[in-house]
Design a protein around this motif. Sequence first.
Motif, PDB file in Angstrom:
ATOM      1  N   VAL A   6       0.851  -1.186   0.000  1.00 36.96           N
ATOM      2  CA  VAL A   6       0.000   0.000   0.000  1.00 36.96           C
ATOM      3  C   VAL A   6       0.890   1.240   0.000  1.00 36.96           C
ATOM      4  CG1 VAL A   6      -1.698   1.314   1.338  1.00 36.96           C
ATOM      5  CG2 VAL A   6      -1.917  -1.169   1.150  1.00 36.96           C
ATOM      6  N   VAL A  26      -3.858   1.253  -3.217  1.00 34.03           N
ATOM      7  CA  VAL A  26      -4.716   1.702  -2.129  1.00 34.03           C
ATOM      8  C   VAL A  26      -4.996   0.562  -1.152  1.00 34.03           C
ATOM      9  CG1 VAL A  26      -6.988   2.665  -1.570  1.00 34.03           C
ATOM     10  CG2 VAL A  26      -5.778   3.450  -3.588  1.00 34.03           C
ATOM     11  N   SER A  27      -5.185  -0.654  -1.687  1.00 33.06           N
ATOM     12  CA  SER A  27      -5.444  -1.810  -0.814  1.00 33.06           C
ATOM     13  C   SER A  27      -4.850  -3.067  -1.439  1.00 33.06           C
ATOM     14  CB  SER A  27      -6.938  -1.993  -0.572  1.00 33.06           C
ATOM     15  OG  SER A  27      -7.583  -2.402  -1.759  1.00 33.06           O
ATOM     16  N   MET A  28      -4.631  -4.066  -0.588  1.00 25.09           N
ATOM     17  CA  MET A  28      -4.070  -5.343  -1.020  1.00 25.09           C
ATOM     18  C   MET A  28      -5.078  -6.454  -0.706  1.00 25.09           C
ATOM     19  SD  MET A  28      -0.945  -4.613  -2.105  1.00 25.09           S
ATOM     20  CE  MET A  28      -0.105  -6.183  -2.087  1.00 25.09           C
ATOM     21  N   LYS A  29      -5.164  -7.449  -1.591  1.00 16.66           N
ATOM     22  CA  LYS A  29      -5.995  -8.629  -1.339  1.00 16.66           C
ATOM     23  C   LYS A  29      -5.257  -9.594  -0.422  1.00 16.66           C
ATOM     24  CE  LYS A  29      -8.493  -8.697  -5.721  1.00 16.66           C
ATOM     25  NZ  LYS A  29      -8.714  -9.475  -6.951  1.00 16.66           N
ATOM     26  N   GLY A  35      -5.175  -5.175  -4.575  1.00 15.29           N
ATOM     27  CA  GLY A  35      -6.632  -5.052  -4.571  1.00 15.29           C
ATOM     28  C   GLY A  35      -7.085  -3.846  -5.373  1.00 15.29           C
ATOM     29  N   LYS A  36      -7.047  -2.679  -4.770  1.00 17.32           N
ATOM     30  CA  LYS A  36      -7.496  -1.460  -5.436  1.00 17.32           C
ATOM     31  C   LYS A  36      -6.320  -0.503  -5.631  1.00 17.32           C
ATOM     32  CE  LYS A  36     -12.288  -1.575  -4.243  1.00 17.32           C
ATOM     33  NZ  LYS A  36     -13.101  -1.372  -5.397  1.00 17.32           N
TER      34      LYS A  36
END
Length: 138
Positions: A6, A26-29, A35-36
């Motif tokens: 991130v 912005v985000s991780m899975k 992610g995003k």
Amino acid sequence: MSDVAVGKEVLSQCSKCKLALAHLIVSMKSDSAIGKVKCKTCQSIHAYKDPSKSKSRQLRTSKISSKRPEQSISDIWLEAVNKSQTKSRPYAMNTHFMVGDILDHPQFGPGVVERLIDSNKIEVIFRHQIKTLMHNKK
């Protein structure tokens, strides 16, 4: 340790710009799956799309151009306008258009409907580019 986290920068296919551009994560899975992401150009936030696996808009428009490789987009547009039997109508998303209709877009200018993609999308040839537009929106 993984290079993705991130706040780091990554190349992603932007769903709004339709280009492979620099994005901030912005985000991780998971520890290794993004992610995003947030586009550094248009500031939109969307799911990460690996640009090597995405079909870009340029590929789709080049298929149309390759049908007539000796003609420029301007020539194709002029030919389509001359073939059309309809009068120009102002573009609006809630207006229904058919193949061959001439529309007047406030940003792109006059265009001719080349094909119906589905019930709500049309492909329009403008003087310098080919665009996919919404129509028949209720």
